[in-house]
Enzyme design. Structure first.
Site, mmCIF file in Angstrom:
data_model
loop_
_atom_site.group_PDB
_atom_site.id
_atom_site.type_symbol
_atom_site.label_atom_id
_atom_site.label_comp_id
_atom_site.label_asym_id
_atom_site.label_seq_id
_atom_site.Cartn_x
_atom_site.Cartn_y
_atom_site.Cartn_z
ATOM 1 N N GLN A 209 0.829 -1.204 0.000
ATOM 2 C CA GLN A 209 0.000 0.000 0.000
ATOM 3 C C GLN A 209 0.867 1.258 0.000
ATOM 4 O O GLN A 209 0.506 2.265 -0.608
ATOM 5 C CB GLN A 209 -0.919 -0.005 1.224
ATOM 6 N N GLU A 210 2.001 1.207 0.666
ATOM 7 C CA GLU A 210 2.882 2.368 0.752
ATOM 8 C C GLU A 210 3.663 2.609 -0.535
ATOM 9 O O GLU A 210 3.768 3.749 -0.995
ATOM 10 C CB GLU A 210 3.864 2.207 1.923
#
Length: 380
Positions: A209-210
């Site tokens: 997600q990052e």
């Protein structure tokens, strides 16, 4: 006689000191307040602001004025004033007031130079109020300001908040689905997740997600590497900036930070709930999550249940909520944080079928372009 001679010498020394030039002591006002070193009545207009190297802007929290976003400052009026500060060659200092009345009062009292609280919808007008004793500063603002600046700043802010502002390659969320390999960094996730007693696949889901598993990813806000660590957080975690892109160093530092956040939320007894709050704090900032918890508590909800707190994370984008007295950190872009937690949870559920690798490799073979979508976001 010897003692008498010493006394005479001491007396002579004291008389010499008394006759010499006196050191000026600070003038103490009632209640022990030290008087301002700048004489009252001196104007502090444009020339003095430039000489001092700082312009002070009074503002209120809000999407159009000023807010904190992942450790960086945004808001249309803030970004506009930042440009003006650069134009006159000074740094910008922002002081957040509870409301526009407080900002107006403090401006009149000389606590600031400019108030960024205009509600004017006319883009032809200068959108700020300048202190009443600063005619040269007011003239400089008026001369500098052009009607198209607001639209230009809004476009800049929209870009900064979009995925296009992140420089990264977008890789698949599963390196080898058939072989049960999530990424090249699975061995690191296994090793460091143990330190905080997390499922390594949860850490992998957060990493995707990052950064989408790109160790060279960088955002406009300066967040770097696999776990998007900002320079300020790196300094707090004693991670040297020249190691911030190193996969192992980046993951290790991120795990330390996750552990700090989770420990600060220790009052949340349920571990799964605490993980939700930890993820939300990693993305949106612990102070904003604490504000949402305070609103939940105030309105009769359970502040330790993410489903209830998430409601107020979303509502912190509305004035009646971010201006509530229990809120300490103002406006929040809550939709991004709520989505962040949900997406990581969903990806984690998808990863749970992947077995823990037995090899314990540490990993960091560079990812090949064949595993990535042929797309690269660039920072303008």
């Amino acid at each position: 006689m010897k003692r008498k001679g010493i006394y005479i010498q001491l007396l002579a020394l004291l008389l010499c000191c008394a006759c010499g030039p006196k050191k000026q002591e600070p003038h103490l006002m009632p209640w022990g307040t030290v008087a301002d070193s700048i004489p009252q009545g001196d104007d502090f207009d444009l020339d003095q602001i430039v000489a001092n190297g700082e312009v002070i802007a009074l503002t209120v929290s809000g999407p159009e004025t000023y807010y904190d976003y992942r450790g960086r400052h945004l808001g249309t009026q803030y970004l506009l004033c930042q440009r003006f500060a650069e134009h006159i060659g000074v740094r910008l200092r922002v002081e957040v007031c509870r409301d526009s009345a407080e900002a107006a009062r403090r401006l009149a009292e000389g606590d600031g130079d400019i108030a960024l609280v205009s509600t004017s919808q006319n883009s032809q007008e200068v959108p700020w109020t300048v202190g009443p004793d600063k005619p040269r500063l007011a003239a400089a603002v008026k001369e500098w300001y052009k009607p198209g600046l607001i639209a230009e700043v809004k476009k800049q802010e929209t870009f900064l908040l979009s995925a296009q502002s992140i420089q990264r390659r977008v890789f698949s969320p599963m390196l080898n689905r058939a072989g049960g390999v999530i990424s090249h960094y699975d061995g690191l996730f296994v090793r460091y997740a143990r330190q905080i007693r997390w499922d390594w696949r949860l850490l992998a889901a957060q990493c995707y997600q990052e950064s989408t598993f790109d160790p060279q990813a960088k955002s406009w806000a300066g967040a770097c590497g696999l776990m998007q660590i900002t320079p300020a957080t790196a300094q707090h975690l004693n991670l040297p900036l020249d190691n911030i892109y190193d996969p192992e160093a980046n993951i290790a530092a991120a795990v330390r930070y996750i552990g700090e956040l989770e420990n600060s939320l220790a009052e949340i007894a349920d571990r799964q709930e605490r993980i939700n709050f930890t993820l939300a704090s990693y993305n949106g900032g612990l102070h904003h999550i604490r504000d949402a918890m305070a609103l939940t508590r105030k309105n009769g909800g359970n502040p330790h249940r993410w489903a209830e707190v998430q409601k107020y994370v979303l509502l912190l984008s509305q004035p009646q909520y971010y201006n509530d007295p229990v809120v300490k950190s103002g406006y929040m872009r809550g939709s991004e944080t709520a989505d962040y937690v949900q997406r990581i949870r969903q990806r984690w559920a998808g990863y749970r079928g992947v077995k823990t690798p037995r090899t314990g490799f540490t990993a960091a073979t560079p990812q090949k372009a064949t595993h990535a979508k042929k797309r690269k976001y660039q920072v303008e």
